[in-house]
Enzyme design. Structure first.
Site, PDB file in Angstrom:
ATOM      1  N   ASP A  71       0.741  -1.193  -0.118  1.00 31.77           N
ATOM      2  CA  ASP A  71       0.139   0.124  -0.088  1.00 31.77           C
ATOM      3  C   ASP A  71       0.975   1.192  -0.052  1.00 31.77           C
ATOM      4  O   ASP A  71       2.014   1.039   0.383  1.00 31.77           O
ATOM      5  CB  ASP A  71      -1.016   0.035   1.068  1.00 31.77           C
ATOM      6  N   GLU A 135       0.245  -0.946   5.803  1.00 31.23           N
ATOM      7  CA  GLU A 135       1.237  -0.181   6.697  1.00 31.23           C
ATOM      8  C   GLU A 135       1.100   1.199   6.471  1.00 31.23           C
ATOM      9  O   GLU A 135       1.333   1.652   7.474  1.00 31.23           O
ATOM     10  CB  GLU A 135       2.440  -0.556   6.210  1.00 31.23           C
TER      11      GLU A 135
END
Length: 380
Positions: A71, A135
């Site tokens: 991400d 994250e």
């Protein structure tokens, strides 16, 4: 099976996986890993995409792990970019796009190294890759979910490298063997409102709050420890919502963040700040209420065979001996450290989260070579 880590980085950048969207990045990685003989599982939780992959026997006594995320933060105004943020364009040796540094390149490098190593694993060895899409977001259902699932399934890593960018300026100059903890506090105080000309009729919450914050900031929390610099406390907001100069407000709040070393825990800091608040509350009559949120405890992986191996490989491959650091913010290593010894080594983080994020293609290939050499040394 050989994977070009730079080409894989470009492919991953073209997957628009702005947290918490998967964007096709984990699908791409799962296809490659399955083709290389890895057993894979999607461990999605509460809409957060996660991928687990293992090559070698479950429960192998020597199981090397990698952890990372696909991400990315939002790119901002695409018109501000020299090249489109999800183009993955390679121009003059640089790969451009959101995630080029943080950290699709790191995931590509350890995926390439793991696939390259897959057919050379010893009988008592295994590789595990844990890759999350959470994250850059709340970090509640990403690596945490993967580790929860692994615990339930009897999966275990012996050691782990988190592939976050770890070098400030030059490849090889730094590896992270720990991180400071981080805890946020909201301090709410309540006094008695009234006219500023009649102080005997009020209880000024700001006076009590300023006194409290003054005590907290007057002296350092500590002088540092063997592997950590001194802890830092920063007041980030003071507010009472009062726009009138002749009225003492009833309420006020302050926000603060503490980045703490291993001389403290979140529990000890909560106890200390609460005790200070209770004392000032008793002395002033102003009520204190504390709320806290800890995003991670401090930890350190003590130098030993694992740290020494990675450090020696990095030095050999880059010509630079890395400093062992515990500085910086937080990473998912704070979760992995509860599972196994963990350290962080990755690329130079110079352009992460910036407009025109980019990375030298050859640097990504170099990182893949470093990871492969670490695997060779670990399984030798």
């Amino acid at each position: 099976m050989h994977i070009d880590a730079a080409d894989l980085t470009a492919q991953l950048i073209r997957c628009p996986s702005v947290t918490p969207e998967e964007g096709g990045a984990l699908v791409l990685l799962e296809e490659l890993l399955c083709e290389a003989g890895f057993v894979t599982h999607r461990v999605d939780r509460n809409g957060t995409p996660n991928l687990f992959a293992r090559k070698g026997p479950k429960g192998a006594p020597r199981t090397f792990g990698f952890n990372g995320h696909t991400d990315v933060v939002p790119p901002g105004d695409a018109a501000s970019w020299t090249h489109p943020p999800f183009s993955g364009a390679e121009i003059d040796g640089m790969i451009w796009g959101r995630g080029a540094t943080d950290m699709k390149s790191g995931v590509a490098a350890f995926t390439a190294a793991a696939i390259d190593m897959a057919e050379s694993l010893p009988e008592d060895g295994a590789l595990i890759l844990t890759i999350t899409g959470d994250e850059e977001g709340p970090s509640r259902d990403g690596t945490v979910a993967l580790l929860d699932w692994m615990r339930a399934e009897g999966e275990r890593m012996s050691v782990c490298i988190v592939g976050e960018p770890s070098n400030p300026n030059v490849m090889g100059e730094m590896m992270k063997i720990g991180r400071r903890g981080s805890i946020n506090f909201k301090i709410s105080v309540k006094g008695v409102q009234g006219h500023a000309a009649y102080p005997h009729l009020v209880k000024n919450p700001l006076h009590a709050l300023v006194r409290y914050l003054g005590e907290l900031t007057a002296e350092p929390l500590d002088q540092g420890t063997a592997h950590f610099e001194p802890s830092g406390l920063q007041v980030t907001s003071i507010d009472c919502g009062n726009k009138t100069t002749n009225v003492v407000p009833e309420r006020a709040t302050a926000l603060l963040n503490i980045r703490f070393n291993d001389a403290h825990s979140s529990e000890s800091l909560v106890a200390d700040l609460t005790a200070r608040a209770k004392r000032i509350e008793t002395e002033t009559g102003v009520e204190f209420a504390l709320e806290s949120d800890c995003s991670g405890e401090s930890f350190v992986t003590e130098p030993g065979p694992f740290v020494d191996l990675v450090r020696a490989v990095v030095s050999r491959e880059t010509g630079v001996t890395p400093v062992l650091s515990t500085g910086g913010g937080t990473s998912d290593a704070r979760f992995v450290q509860n599972h196994c010894p963990v350290l962080e080594f990755g690329l130079v983080g110079r352009f992460m989260h910036e407009v025109d994020e980019r990375v030298p293609a050859e640097q990504v290939r170099q990182l893949a070579r470093i990871y492969r050499a670490v695997l060779d040394g670990y399984f030798a």
